[in-house]
Scaffold this motif. Structure first.
Motif, mmCIF file in Angstrom:
data_model
loop_
_atom_site.group_PDB
_atom_site.id
_atom_site.type_symbol
_atom_site.label_atom_id
_atom_site.label_comp_id
_atom_site.label_asym_id
_atom_site.label_seq_id
_atom_site.Cartn_x
_atom_site.Cartn_y
_atom_site.Cartn_z
ATOM 1 N N SER A 53 1.001 -1.067 0.532
ATOM 2 C CA SER A 53 0.553 -0.113 0.211
ATOM 3 C C SER A 53 0.922 1.062 -0.289
ATOM 4 C CB SER A 53 -0.732 -0.029 1.217
ATOM 5 O OG SER A 53 0.046 0.076 2.424
ATOM 6 N N ALA A 55 0.789 4.029 2.524
ATOM 7 C CA ALA A 55 0.986 4.276 3.343
ATOM 8 C C ALA A 55 2.601 3.268 3.603
ATOM 9 C CB ALA A 55 0.366 3.335 4.465
ATOM 10 N N THR A 62 10.566 7.048 3.835
ATOM 11 C CA THR A 62 10.154 8.180 4.573
ATOM 12 C C THR A 62 11.669 7.854 5.848
ATOM 13 O OG1 THR A 62 8.675 7.575 5.865
ATOM 14 C CG2 THR A 62 8.388 9.739 4.307
ATOM 15 N N ARG B 169 -4.045 -1.118 6.400
ATOM 16 C CA ARG B 169 -3.023 -1.401 5.411
ATOM 17 C C ARG B 169 -3.069 0.515 5.184
ATOM 18 N NH1 ARG B 169 -1.636 -5.207 0.623
ATOM 19 N NH2 ARG B 169 0.542 -4.962 1.097
ATOM 20 N N ASP B 170 -3.700 1.221 5.043
ATOM 21 C CA ASP B 170 -3.595 2.327 4.747
ATOM 22 C C ASP B 170 -2.933 3.472 5.309
ATOM 23 O OD1 ASP B 170 -5.572 1.928 6.287
ATOM 24 O OD2 ASP B 170 -6.668 3.715 5.132
ATOM 25 N N PHE B 171 -2.748 2.624 6.425
ATOM 26 C CA PHE B 171 -2.164 3.263 8.277
ATOM 27 C C PHE B 171 -0.754 3.096 8.772
ATOM 28 C CE2 PHE B 171 -1.473 4.387 12.667
ATOM 29 C CZ PHE B 171 -2.444 5.330 12.551
ATOM 30 N N ASP B 172 0.165 4.014 8.469
ATOM 31 C CA ASP B 172 1.772 3.180 8.997
ATOM 32 C C ASP B 172 2.271 4.173 9.541
ATOM 33 O OD1 ASP B 172 3.768 1.334 8.655
ATOM 34 O OD2 ASP B 172 3.334 0.485 7.364
ATOM 35 N N VAL B 173 3.909 4.456 10.135
ATOM 36 C CA VAL B 173 4.744 5.086 10.369
ATOM 37 C C VAL B 173 5.425 5.593 10.256
ATOM 38 C CG1 VAL B 173 6.030 3.037 11.283
ATOM 39 C CG2 VAL B 173 6.484 5.192 12.698
ATOM 40 N N HIS B 174 5.722 7.105 9.682
ATOM 41 C CA HIS B 174 6.463 7.323 9.037
ATOM 42 C C HIS B 174 7.401 8.263 9.506
ATOM 43 C CE1 HIS B 174 2.823 7.422 6.594
ATOM 44 N NE2 HIS B 174 3.491 6.426 5.454
ATOM 45 N N GLY B 183 -0.078 7.720 10.692
ATOM 46 C CA GLY B 183 -0.615 8.145 9.563
ATOM 47 C C GLY B 183 -1.046 7.426 8.550
ATOM 48 N N ARG B 184 -1.981 8.443 7.951
ATOM 49 C CA ARG B 184 -2.287 7.704 6.261
ATOM 50 C C ARG B 184 -0.930 8.217 5.331
ATOM 51 N NH1 ARG B 184 -6.628 6.134 3.818
ATOM 52 N NH2 ARG B 184 -6.644 7.192 1.854
ATOM 53 N N HIS B 185 -0.991 7.728 4.018
ATOM 54 C CA HIS B 185 0.225 8.367 2.894
ATOM 55 C C HIS B 185 -0.289 9.730 3.127
ATOM 56 C CE1 HIS B 185 1.906 8.622 -0.407
ATOM 57 N NE2 HIS B 185 1.493 8.954 -0.933
#
Lengths: 154, 941
Positions: A53, A55, A62, B169-174, B183-185
């Motif tokens: 995905s 994300a 990042t 799958r639309d939320f992750d660590v950035h 959050g989200r992409h």
């Protein structure tokens, strides 16, 4: 849209890998080599190609400060600001760069020639103060030497 | 049992499979922590649970260890209050707080914030950091969850829940270093139907309840009581919270057997119907001059006249409490009580309940589902028919790889090692459904077929498992091989599970699922059989004797009855409009309900009925677990529980019921299946240390001021005749029995994490057992005979399609659609078709078509579902403003001609009411904007 060359290179990278997602960082590097940076659209395309995905891939992108998620100039200057370089003259170096290029850290010159970024350590403590431009490292710098170095990057 | 010494005191505890932090918390000791959560494993990321561990009694220096990362050994010596450990923890929290904005007064989490609690607990009082703090741009995550990233302390719990536990799958660590964000992409609605759990999973105010923001109230100012979610058949336990007469939010109430720590977004955000402007607040009489408000006494007198002078029948409801349905049955007489669902649905739910009662496969709780290790899903899209079941199944597919990993000697609570060992392995899970489901991505095998073929596959699997099970005639070799493959996969499980239910609307599918589970049982497995049911009390009402809505229609049309009482039911949602017209054509129609729906607009007398938050009652979930839901607050105006209205309508001489306990006693007496119902929670005369249990916290504020604008005299708190709760802050502060816990709170633990203090083992049962009582257990003795009615294979018909109901977590439930956030996520009217059928019928994607089933029809737009079998179509069930279709059924699909769609929709039979039409409108517009996704989670990523 990824270019044909980008797509082929990524697929070649992914072919021998056990899982496609394990080549995430390599794929991002390929895109960056072609475009200088990784835009949102390319990120989504690479994610789709690797079965991730956006994300998930952005999480990888990042995490690495060497993957640029914003446009950069033709040449990226990574100026080391860690302790050895700081002791040996990081500040005069930074001041010279900033006044000569007319930009601060994290900025790009108006002509798109240079982007100036800080970096934590280049592993060149014995040649401090040091910086890296594109793939080349330059050590034992002084503000005067710096001018010559920059001339090599058009 | 292991002995350990903590701070010089000796304790014994069951420490098998548990780390030091869990054991300390269970012993009632306060060890601060952030990144650990009882539902997830340990990662040791926050360094907050540091304690000193000593080698032996001679060791005086000890060493610092993270309590969540070490096992407990016999004779272990631990110091929580060691000065070095205390200083370490204080420093850790000082670091974590470096970038925290200290904005508690304006933060929604304030007063129930784990970060506040832990900061106070560790004694970090003075801030040394005096530089600027890092700030983030916040994302708009949609209508449910609010983000304020500056408050983040990087514990990673959110991503561990959303990604690792719930599979989003639309939320992750950035980012990295000081710039880590979660959050989200990009901005956008969180896709997971479990996103609301971020609110409690986050230990501070990064993720908060966005619906609460519109009518914010601090936790200590909310009046709460233990309740049950009314939005699906799983019966998740909840804490609705009220202030100033409106419901402010719903939180999950821990029940180790049912929902654990979590709740789906429909359950959490579906509460706003309680505050709706369409609420019926006063009795309403309607005659030829139009509707007139009448007093409660007048209303009772009017209804009394109807009861005396007319031949009255009663129509119950699967979303009303058992007490309300029973009271109606008692009022009109058992033989004049009809279930408020069609014959089709009643038969289906009764089949489900009979299969569970008859067979030797146990109906599992959600907790038990999590521990199953080989799964067959037959015909059910659980995300949309029983949302939290998806979350449980997501844990179940990890059982097998986890068992393999544990053989390597890994501690089962050590997240990193376990995940490293498990990688992407999943246990066997076969998803056999008509169309794509969200669980496909975890499935070892997916099968797409029409319900009849799914049933045949199920029967074939049963036969492959046990040759004495009936064989399926004329199976193709492919299907036979598939069935044998599935049978082999199920046999590998130590605790296999078969999931099915109402989703396909097929009794054959349910019977096939039962045969599979029974065949597993007969061949020596401990198999479970899990069925979903449509509504919060479908299982309970189906246990009450009585016929369906169809029989009621006959009763009215042949004149044996000329008046009816409709209990909490919008009949237009149930049956096609012709039958409903017949019913509402009765001389007198009395409707008891919450909201002014179409049925209520046709009633001669409307009585305002309490919602689940305003009245107490009992509900039976899909597992067969009877659970008591208690009144949270006293509703305004004349609103009262339906069963109380009905009891007050009984003749004076025979009116025996003063409170809920009297109804329950009568119910247990009248229906043998409900014998144990009165005992599932303490009765109204129960007292805790001589007092009632307070619904309000001891810090409840403004009591003398909140009505001072009306009268300076403080009103006496209302008396609750139905439950041992007080509508006040006075009462016992001792731990009540688990079914009476009004909120989780413990000294120094203001956040929901206080639940640790209500369990003997973190993540285990509440101290005196999880609330509710199972009414269905497998019978002893001889195994039951298999079901033998095997359907013929599905054959597509020319010009027609078999239309199946498509259920939607956001859209198919009547009440939750009144929450704007949920309405915004509901689909518009569509019909999904296979590309082959699209060509066959000469239709194009996005085209407006008329879908007709029987005499009813609806206008909808065509979407393409490549996985749907040829000859099968799906259309959303339960959307408001659309004529009800009795699905599954054969239907015709034709392109809309020159006439406008809305006109034909109305022609099809649903006169709109203001509120419903509005809801339908928003829903339609939204889906057009984001067209192409039939199920919120329908498509596999």
């Amino acid at each position: 849209m990824l270019s044909v060359a980008e797509r082929l290179e990524i697929e070649a990278e992914a072919a021998p890998a056990e899982t496609k997602r394990s080549v995430a960082s390599d794929a991002l590097k390929i895109v960056q080599r072609h475009r200088g940076w990784v835009c949102d659209e390319a990120l989504k395309d690479v994610a789709a190609l690797l079965g991730l995905s956006p994300a998930e891939l952005d999480s990888v992108a990042t995490f690495y400060n060497g993957i640029y998620r914003r446009p950069v100039g033709r040449h990226v200057i990574l100026l080391c600001d860690s302790v050895s370089c700081w002791i040996m003259g990081y500040n005069p170096l930074r001041e010279r760069l900033e006044s000569r290029l007319g930009i601060g850290l994290g900025q790009t010159t108006a002509d798109g020639r240079f982007t100036l970024l800080p970096t934590a350590c280049l592993g060149l403590c014995e040649q401090a103060p040091a910086l890296m431009i594109d793939d080349n490292v330059h050590g034992d710098l002084t503000p005067e030497k710096l001018d010559q170095v920059l001339e090599n990057y058009a | 049992m292991t002995t350990l010494h903590v701070d010089g005191k000796t304790y014994t505890a069951d420490t098998a499979g548990r780390n030091l932090l869990e054991v300390c918390l269970s012993l009632g000791l306060n060890v601060p922590y952030f990144c650990w959560h009882p539902a997830f494993r340990s990662v040791g990321a926050c360094r907050q649970c540091a304690v000193k561990v000593f080698k032996d009694e001679k060791d005086v220096r000890g060493r610092l260890e993270m309590a969540c990362l070490i096992p407990v050994t016999d004779g272990m010596r631990v110091a929580i209050d060691d000065p070095e450990a205390v200083a370490f923890r204080a420093k850790v929290i000082e670091w974590l707080m470096v970038n925290h904005p200290h904005d508690c007064p304006v933060c929604d989490e304030g007063g129930e914030c784990h970060l506040q609690d832990m900061t106070v607990m560790t004694g970090h009082v003075y801030r040394a950091y005096r530089f600027s703090k890092r700030t983030h741009r916040d994302q708009d995550l949609g209508p449910f969850v609010n983000m304020e990233m500056n408050r983040c302390i990087q514990c990673y719990r959110c991503v561990r829940f959303y990604r690792d536990y719930a599979g989003g799958r639309d939320f992750d660590v950035h980012g990295w270093h000081d710039h880590v964000t979660f959050g989200r992409h990009e901005d956008g609605i969180l896709e997971s139907p479990f996103s609301g759990n971020l609110v409690e999973v986050c230990p501070t105010g990064v993720f908060t309840d966005k619906s609460l923001k519109h009518h914010y109230t601090r936790k200590w100012d909310l009046q709460t009581a233990p309740s049950v979610c009314p939005h699906c058949g799983l019966g998740c336990n909840t804490f609705p919270g009220e202030r100033y007469g409106t419901l402010r939010r719903v939180m999950p109430r821990y029940n180790g057997e049912v929902n654990g720590y979590f709740l789906c977004d429909r359950g959490r955000y579906g509460y706003e119907f309680v505050n709706s402007r369409n609420r019926i607040r006063r009795p309403l009489q309607r005659d030829h001059t139009g509707p007139v408000e009448v007093s409660k006494e007048e209303a009772l007198a009017l209804a009394g006249t109807v009861l005396q002078s007319r031949k009255v029948i009663g129509i119950g409801s699967p979303r009303a409490s058992l007490e309300a349905n029973f009271a109606l049955r008692a009022l009109v007489g058992p033989d004049r009580f009809y279930h408020g669902v069609t014959d089709k649905e009643l038969r289906l739910v009764r089949t489900l309940s009979a299969l569970l009662k008859r067979g030797q496969a146990r109906t599992p709780s959600l907790r038990e589902v999590e521990s199953c290790d080989a799964i067959l899903i037959l015909g059910e899209d659980v995300t949309n028919t029983a949302p939290l079941l998806e979350l449980a199944l997501r844990q179940a597919v990890l059982q097998k790889p986890k068992a393999d990993a544990l053989k390597l000697g890994i501690y089962e609570w050590l997240d990193e090692c376990l995940r490293e060992a498990m990688q992407d392995q999943r246990g066997p899970m076969i998803v056999a459904t008509p169309d794509r489901t969200a669980l496909d991505s975890l499935a070892s095998r997916t099968v797409r077929a029409a319900p009849a073929d799914l049933a045949r596959l199920g029967f074939a699997v049963a036969h492959a498992l046990d040759p004495t099970a009936p064989p399926v005639p004329s199976l193709t070799p492919d299907t036979l091989a598939l069935a044998e493959g599935i049978a082999a996969a199920l046999r590998t499980g130590r605790r296999p599970l078969v999931v099915s239910g109402y989703g396909c609307g097929s009794e054959a599918v349910a019977e096939a699922a039962a045969n599979v589970a029974w065949a597993l049982c007969r061949t020596g497995s401990t198999a479970s059989l899990c069925f979903t049911v449509p509504e919060c009390n479908s299982m309970g009402t189906a246990m009450l004797p009585g016929e369906s809505l169809d029989a009621a229609v006959a009763e009215i049309s042949n004149g044996t009855a000329d008046a009816l009482i409709v209990l909490e039911n919008d009949l237009y949602r149930r049956a096609e409009s012709g039958s409903v017209e017949t019913l509402l054509g009765a001389r007198q129609v009395i409707v008891l309900d919450h909201l002014a729906h179409v049925t209520a607009s046709r009633a001669t007398l409307v009585l305002p009925a309490a919602t689940i938050a305003e009245g107490s009652g009992t509900f039976i979930n899909n597992e067969g677990r009877a659970q008591r839901s208690f009144q949270v607050f006293v509703p305004p105006d004349d609103i009262q529980a339906s069963w109380r209205w009905l009891a007050e309508l009984m003749p004076h001489s025979t009116r025996p019921w003063k409170g809920l306990d009297d109804v329950l006693a009568a119910l247990a007496d009248a229906v043998p299946a409900f014998k144990e119902i009165p005992d599932i929670a303490p009765s109204a005369d129960f007292r805790l240390t001589g007092q009632k249990v307070p619904r309000q916290s001891s810090r409840y504020s403004g009591r003398t001021a909140m009505t001072a604008d009306l009268s300076v005299q403080e009103p006496k708190p209302p008396v609750d005749l139905d439950a041992p709760f007080a509508f006040s802050m006075e009462g016992s502060r001792a731990h009540p029995p688990s079914s009476l816990i009004p909120r989780f709170w413990a000294p120094q633990w203001n956040s929901v994490q206080a639940v640790n203090k209500y369990q003997f083992k973190t993540g285990g049962a509440l101290r005196d057992g999880d609330p509710g009582r199972r009414l269905i257990e497998p019978p002893e003795g001889e195994p039951t005979p298999y079901s033998v009615s095997i359907p013929a294979a599905f054959v597509a018909r020319p010009y027609r399609c078999l239309v199946l109901p498509a259920w939607h977590i956001f859209g198919s439930d009547e009440l939750s659609l009144h929450s704007p956030g949920i309405a915004a996520r509901a689909p518009g009217p569509y019909v999904a078709l296979n590309p082959v059928d699209l060509g066959r019928l000469g239709l194009a994607e996005g085209q407006a078509v008329t879908l007709s089933v029987g005499v009813a029809s609806r206008v909808c737009s065509v979407i393409v579902a490549p996985d749907l079998p040829v000859g099968v179509a799906r259309t959303p069930a339960g959307l408001p403003g659309l004529p009800a279709l009795a699905l599954p059924a054969w239907g015709g699909i034709a392109a809309v001609g020159g006439h406008s769609p809305p006109a034909s929709q109305h022609a099809a039979g649903v006169p709109p009411v203001a509120g419903n039409e509005q809801d339908a409108h928003t829903a339609t517009e939204n889906t057009n904007a984001t067209s192409g996704s039939p199920g919120e989670r329908g498509g596999a990523p």
